[in-house]
Scaffold this active site. Sequence first.
Site, mmCIF file in Angstrom:
data_model
loop_
_atom_site.group_PDB
_atom_site.id
_atom_site.type_symbol
_atom_site.label_atom_id
_atom_site.label_comp_id
_atom_site.label_asym_id
_atom_site.label_seq_id
_atom_site.Cartn_x
_atom_site.Cartn_y
_atom_site.Cartn_z
ATOM 1 N N PRO A 1 27.925 40.193 36.536
ATOM 2 C CA PRO A 1 27.445 39.913 38.160
ATOM 3 C C PRO A 1 28.751 41.413 38.698
ATOM 4 O O PRO A 1 29.860 41.150 38.745
ATOM 5 C CB PRO A 1 28.927 38.466 38.721
ATOM 6 C CG PRO A 1 28.862 37.582 37.874
ATOM 7 C CD PRO A 1 29.202 39.418 36.302
ATOM 8 N N GLU A 2 27.870 41.715 40.062
ATOM 9 C CA GLU A 2 28.275 42.839 40.584
ATOM 10 C C GLU A 2 28.195 42.505 42.431
ATOM 11 O O GLU A 2 28.082 41.566 42.621
ATOM 12 C CB GLU A 2 27.797 44.872 40.377
ATOM 13 C CG GLU A 2 27.884 45.226 38.955
ATOM 14 C CD GLU A 2 26.648 46.101 38.985
ATOM 15 O OE1 GLU A 2 26.177 46.692 39.542
ATOM 16 O OE2 GLU A 2 27.147 46.848 37.399
ATOM 17 N N HIS B 1 30.661 26.003 27.712
ATOM 18 C CA HIS B 1 31.135 27.054 28.644
ATOM 19 C C HIS B 1 31.650 26.611 29.875
ATOM 20 O O HIS B 1 31.632 27.786 30.759
ATOM 21 C CB HIS B 1 30.301 29.089 28.771
ATOM 22 C CG HIS B 1 30.042 29.129 26.534
ATOM 23 N ND1 HIS B 1 31.164 29.453 26.397
ATOM 24 C CD2 HIS B 1 29.165 29.142 25.936
ATOM 25 C CE1 HIS B 1 30.276 29.963 24.828
ATOM 26 N NE2 HIS B 1 29.421 29.466 26.061
ATOM 27 N N ARG C 1 32.463 33.926 28.240
ATOM 28 C CA ARG C 1 33.217 35.347 27.806
ATOM 29 C C ARG C 1 34.675 34.792 28.158
ATOM 30 O O ARG C 1 35.630 36.069 27.664
ATOM 31 C CB ARG C 1 32.708 36.816 28.503
ATOM 32 C CG ARG C 1 31.086 37.186 27.310
ATOM 33 C CD ARG C 1 30.657 38.450 27.721
ATOM 34 N NE ARG C 1 29.035 38.943 28.120
ATOM 35 C CZ ARG C 1 28.931 40.406 27.683
ATOM 36 N NH1 ARG C 1 29.659 41.295 28.029
ATOM 37 N NH2 ARG C 1 27.533 40.106 27.688
ATOM 38 N N ARG D 1 38.638 65.917 44.509
ATOM 39 C CA ARG D 1 38.370 64.963 43.497
ATOM 40 C C ARG D 1 37.404 66.001 42.070
ATOM 41 O O ARG D 1 36.188 66.147 42.826
ATOM 42 C CB ARG D 1 37.884 63.994 43.542
ATOM 43 C CG ARG D 1 38.437 63.140 44.051
ATOM 44 C CD ARG D 1 38.098 61.348 44.803
ATOM 45 N NE ARG D 1 39.169 60.313 44.858
ATOM 46 C CZ ARG D 1 39.870 59.207 44.146
ATOM 47 N NH1 ARG D 1 39.155 59.630 42.581
ATOM 48 N NH2 ARG D 1 40.517 58.268 44.266
#
Length: 272
Positions: A2-3, A91, A110, A152
């Site tokens: 999930p973002e 889960h 997980r 950078r």
Amino acid sequence: MPELPEVETTRRGIQQQLTGERIRALVVRNPSLRWPIDPALGTILCGQRILAVGRRAKYLLIECEQGTLIIHLGMSGSLRFVTPATALEKHDHVDLVLDSGQILRYRDPRRFGAVLWQYGLATLHPLLARLGPEPLADDFDGATLFRATRKRNSAIKLVIMDNHVVVGVGNIYANEALFQAGIAPTRPAASLTETECATLAAEIKTVLTRAIAAGGSTLRDFVDAIGKPGYFQQSYFVYGRSEQPCLRCGSPIRQIRQGQRSSFFCPHCQPC
């Protein structure tokens, strides 16, 4: 994983039903997440009223009377409202039981997520204290990105995925924003001009806003608080489309590895 759009979709899905509720109990079936759940957390939460539901980067912030419950969905976690009669699945690790009788259930196959507590301001928690600006906030713009990219030499895709530069721009949305901006993911960050940084910052906002409107992306396990998947994956221009024709120019989409993650780009639309 999930973002930000998936986490924001979850936040919007739970905030109305949670806000104003009082916590009756916390039921922990498996405390072994990314960090062990504090055994005292149930005692801490019991009786507290939920004041608001916020988000910082990919962390959900359930603000209570004495502090904030911080939840991270990890690689495959989700939060869903269920009733006491809802059958448990393998889960389903944590239940937040509300006075209304509803249960906010945390599922994480997980077990790479987190359920943490912070007294006082959530932003003082070590995981949140040094984060960069929110991508959809006013303090993230082209000028901010231009300043952050000077000196950078890392690839620009890796830089915009750095939470110290800007939070929550995960792999999927970094790929899509770079395509929309016409910038190759391999470009050294310092090589971007002010104009390119302004374009990229704007496209990050646009892509994330569109993804939130679509309910995020569902590639594996993600569903929102009522079990509904996201649909933004139907709008991908490059992500997951290796060797397929670019939707703009027809050139084959290329796939490379950057920082242990896959990058997808069009070599014609995003010249190096």
